[in-house]
Motif scaffolding. Sequence first.
Motif, mmCIF file in Angstrom:
data_model
loop_
_atom_site.group_PDB
_atom_site.id
_atom_site.type_symbol
_atom_site.label_atom_id
_atom_site.label_comp_id
_atom_site.label_asym_id
_atom_site.label_seq_id
_atom_site.Cartn_x
_atom_site.Cartn_y
_atom_site.Cartn_z
ATOM 1 N N VAL A 184 1.395 -56.822 20.534
ATOM 2 C CA VAL A 184 2.613 -56.485 19.768
ATOM 3 C C VAL A 184 3.442 -55.448 20.529
ATOM 4 C CG1 VAL A 184 3.445 -55.377 17.632
ATOM 5 C CG2 VAL A 184 1.654 -57.118 17.530
ATOM 6 N N TRP A 185 2.766 -54.447 21.078
ATOM 7 C CA TRP A 185 3.466 -53.382 21.825
ATOM 8 C C TRP A 185 4.198 -53.972 23.033
ATOM 9 C CZ3 TRP A 185 2.934 -50.985 26.712
ATOM 10 C CH2 TRP A 185 3.569 -49.750 26.841
ATOM 11 N N VAL A 186 3.510 -54.846 23.787
ATOM 12 C CA VAL A 186 4.128 -55.452 24.986
ATOM 13 C C VAL A 186 5.335 -56.312 24.591
ATOM 14 C CG1 VAL A 186 3.762 -57.114 26.864
ATOM 15 C CG2 VAL A 186 2.054 -55.370 26.411
ATOM 16 N N VAL A 187 5.181 -57.108 23.523
ATOM 17 C CA VAL A 187 6.306 -57.950 23.066
ATOM 18 C C VAL A 187 7.505 -57.073 22.696
ATOM 19 C CG1 VAL A 187 7.078 -59.465 21.182
ATOM 20 C CG2 VAL A 187 4.901 -59.899 22.320
ATOM 21 N N LEU A 188 7.236 -55.961 21.988
ATOM 22 C CA LEU A 188 8.333 -55.071 21.586
ATOM 23 C C LEU A 188 8.998 -54.424 22.802
ATOM 24 C CD1 LEU A 188 6.606 -53.476 18.464
ATOM 25 C CD2 LEU A 188 8.691 -54.858 18.420
ATOM 26 N N VAL A 189 8.199 -54.060 23.795
ATOM 27 C CA VAL A 189 8.770 -53.477 25.030
ATOM 28 C C VAL A 189 9.660 -54.510 25.716
ATOM 29 C CG1 VAL A 189 8.222 -52.668 27.373
ATOM 30 C CG2 VAL A 189 6.963 -51.756 25.438
ATOM 31 N N GLY A 234 15.098 -43.260 20.794
ATOM 32 C CA GLY A 234 14.743 -43.796 19.478
ATOM 33 C C GLY A 234 13.782 -44.970 19.565
ATOM 34 N N LEU A 235 14.172 -45.947 20.373
ATOM 35 C CA LEU A 235 13.332 -47.149 20.498
ATOM 36 C C LEU A 235 11.993 -46.802 21.152
ATOM 37 C CD1 LEU A 235 13.349 -50.109 19.919
ATOM 38 C CD2 LEU A 235 14.578 -50.524 22.036
ATOM 39 N N GLY A 236 12.063 -45.957 22.179
ATOM 40 C CA GLY A 236 10.833 -45.523 22.851
ATOM 41 C C GLY A 236 9.906 -44.807 21.884
ATOM 42 N N THR A 237 10.462 -43.939 21.050
ATOM 43 C CA THR A 237 9.644 -43.179 20.101
ATOM 44 C C THR A 237 9.066 -44.090 19.019
ATOM 45 O OG1 THR A 237 11.056 -41.274 20.503
ATOM 46 C CG2 THR A 237 9.640 -41.149 18.591
ATOM 47 N N ALA A 238 9.805 -45.143 18.664
ATOM 48 C CA ALA A 238 9.299 -46.077 17.642
ATOM 49 C C ALA A 238 7.981 -46.722 18.069
ATOM 50 C CB ALA A 238 10.352 -47.152 17.370
ATOM 51 N N PRO A 265 28.135 -44.109 31.568
ATOM 52 C CA PRO A 265 28.936 -43.363 32.546
ATOM 53 C C PRO A 265 28.125 -43.035 33.803
ATOM 54 C CG PRO A 265 28.840 -42.219 30.422
ATOM 55 C CD PRO A 265 27.969 -43.396 30.303
ATOM 56 N N ASP A 266 28.737 -43.218 34.948
ATOM 57 C CA ASP A 266 28.087 -42.965 36.255
ATOM 58 C C ASP A 266 26.804 -43.780 36.448
ATOM 59 O OD1 ASP A 266 30.089 -41.049 36.690
ATOM 60 O OD2 ASP A 266 28.900 -39.514 35.668
ATOM 61 N N GLY A 267 26.690 -44.886 35.756
ATOM 62 C CA GLY A 267 25.510 -45.752 35.935
ATOM 63 C C GLY A 267 24.215 -45.065 35.563
ATOM 64 N N PHE A 268 24.255 -44.205 34.525
ATOM 65 C CA PHE A 268 23.089 -43.364 34.198
ATOM 66 C C PHE A 268 21.871 -44.186 33.766
ATOM 67 C CE2 PHE A 268 20.549 -40.785 31.222
ATOM 68 C CZ PHE A 268 20.255 -39.720 32.038
ATOM 69 N N PHE A 269 22.110 -45.194 32.903
ATOM 70 C CA PHE A 269 20.967 -45.961 32.367
ATOM 71 C C PHE A 269 20.664 -47.164 33.257
ATOM 72 C CE2 PHE A 269 22.890 -43.940 28.595
ATOM 73 C CZ PHE A 269 21.826 -43.167 28.203
ATOM 74 N N THR A 270 19.944 -46.928 34.317
ATOM 75 C CA THR A 270 19.540 -48.053 35.161
ATOM 76 C C THR A 270 18.421 -48.812 34.448
ATOM 77 O OG1 THR A 270 17.873 -46.720 36.244
ATOM 78 C CG2 THR A 270 20.057 -46.749 37.274
ATOM 79 N N PRO A 271 18.252 -50.100 34.731
ATOM 80 C CA PRO A 271 17.175 -50.842 34.069
ATOM 81 C C PRO A 271 15.797 -50.209 34.254
ATOM 82 C CG PRO A 271 18.670 -52.353 35.149
ATOM 83 C CD PRO A 271 19.124 -50.968 35.527
ATOM 84 N N PHE A 319 11.532 -44.989 30.162
ATOM 85 C CA PHE A 319 11.561 -44.218 28.921
ATOM 86 C C PHE A 319 11.021 -45.022 27.743
ATOM 87 C CE2 PHE A 319 14.595 -41.250 31.002
ATOM 88 C CZ PHE A 319 13.935 -40.085 30.683
ATOM 89 N N LEU A 320 11.217 -46.335 27.808
ATOM 90 C CA LEU A 320 10.729 -47.181 26.723
ATOM 91 C C LEU A 320 9.206 -47.067 26.580
ATOM 92 C CD1 LEU A 320 12.446 -48.972 24.923
ATOM 93 C CD2 LEU A 320 11.867 -50.914 26.344
ATOM 94 N N ILE A 321 8.523 -46.957 27.712
ATOM 95 C CA ILE A 321 7.055 -46.901 27.628
ATOM 96 C C ILE A 321 6.494 -45.477 27.730
ATOM 97 C CG2 ILE A 321 6.780 -49.257 28.524
ATOM 98 C CD1 ILE A 321 5.784 -48.058 31.124
ATOM 99 N N LEU A 322 7.288 -44.544 28.263
ATOM 100 C CA LEU A 322 6.761 -43.191 28.515
ATOM 101 C C LEU A 322 6.236 -42.505 27.251
ATOM 102 C CD1 LEU A 322 6.409 -40.791 30.544
ATOM 103 C CD2 LEU A 322 8.657 -40.002 29.814
#
Lengths: 75, 466
Positions: A22-27, B76-80, B226-232, B238-241
């Motif tokens: 579930v975590w991987v899918v959400l990521v 937000g999404l990362g913390t979720a 702005p300035d291309g801050f959010f690179t993939p 951050f999503l996984i950190l």
Amino acid sequence: MTSNRGEKNSKGLVRGASWLFVWVVLVILGLDFWNWGKPPQLYLGLPPWLWWDVGLVLLTSLGFFLLTRFAWGDE
Amino acid sequence: MNWLMLAAYVVVLILISIILRKRAGRSTEEFFLAGRSIGPFVLFLTLAATNFSAFFFLGFAGAAYKFGLGQYGIMGLGTALVPISFYVIGRKVWKLGKQKGYLTAPELIGGEFSSPFLRRLVLIVMVVFTIPYLLTQALGAGMILSSLAGIDMTRIGAIVVILLIGGVVVMGGMRGSAWTDVLQGGVMIVAMLAAVFFVAKGLGGFSKAGLFAFEAFPDHFMRPGPDGFFTPLKWFSFLILWSFVNPLFPQLFTRFYTARSLKSLRTSAWLYPLLVSFLFLAPVLIGVWARGTSLSFSSSNMVLLDMVVYYAPRWVHALVMIGALAALMSTADSQLLALSTMLTHDLGIRKKEVGVGRILTFGLCVLVVVLILIGFDAKAGIFTVLIKTTFAGLVVLTPATLAALYFKRIPKIAPVASIIAGEAAVVLMRLRVLPTFGLVDGIVALIVAGIVLFVCTIFFSRRWTQ
């Protein structure tokens, strides 16, 4: 006794794998690169990709709710 | 009016601590872990309030003002996603705490490997990266009080607030900290919702507020921003950190032990993303909306407060100030208690632990006061480096923690080497010797720590077998 422990371990593995899945899918859903760089049309003052993120947060809560019901293990 | 509301808030805080004072002194477990008896509702609010720091009210809107709406995705999404760690780490920590009486993270990690050296190493890492954070919370409080008073009283405000927080912890221990978190959590939720509602109203509604900002700064509504801050790669990092680093904050790790039952943790796991992540949207919106106004801000940290001053009624300003104070006080009291628990317990003090813990809490407050008095500057020197590397410095502990929880039979040199190599990688990245490959430094440090743990496990297990 040994088979009981084996069964318990395999159930634990399935539960752990469910959480990880579930975590991987959400990521992966969070990596919405198809929305990258598009000039947005605003809906209620926000771009569609932000609504996507908000929807994902709801989905995350729902996903974790289901996991705590069905893949949490012994209390 | 403003000061009356503030006074009422402080009086309630002190009353909660006084009421819980006697109970806190009953035993070591009662003082440091609230007797491992925190129920689902209080645990959820204390976990959330502890995670809401000065950054939530002061830094978040400023970051969105600079970099745009993408700030919501990475925070937000990362913390979720963090509650996966409640299952993988929190659940096991709670069980081991019940079985073996562990009180701290260093005790558990060192204890599972029967390694006093590893215990000390984890203690050093946690203390080194937590003290500067505690200082920034105190200085953030000083800034808020200055804004409320209309004069610069940053240092005196910081000293008053840290002493107040110290008093709450000394009297109430963990139970006091948790129950004041309930009050503080409630206050900050109401304050942030009031802020976003009234600022939107002042700007002509949500849609108009967004539209004005979009017309002035369309880049803030797109990624890479702005300035291309959010690179993939940065987005992915951050999503996984947060899932890896949040449980390793000592103040959060300790809270896993306090749950009355696993049900407490279970409830928090699904409520946490719902509350934390939705509330994160409010400061981001206010920060981006500020782009559509003609206001100028003395510092990015003041964006949210200035927007509220300009667009909301005065009582909302006071409420937001108190909410901001509540956010950083709930983090600071938890950090203070976590630090005093570790310093008491992991340095081997076994007699009169509660008394020593109270003295150490007071001592840490005195240390903070001294640092403020001698002119500690949050923007200068070694502290900036430590604050900027806190996440990377703490996430390095994750592989060793997972090994302690699931693979404690691996050679004990593996977690030790993993932590040392990970921290070395953090230093090398800061010195720009080691590249980050477009990822945030915490992810690179995590990968290094993980690889070293794996390689050492293979190498030393084989050697021992032979």
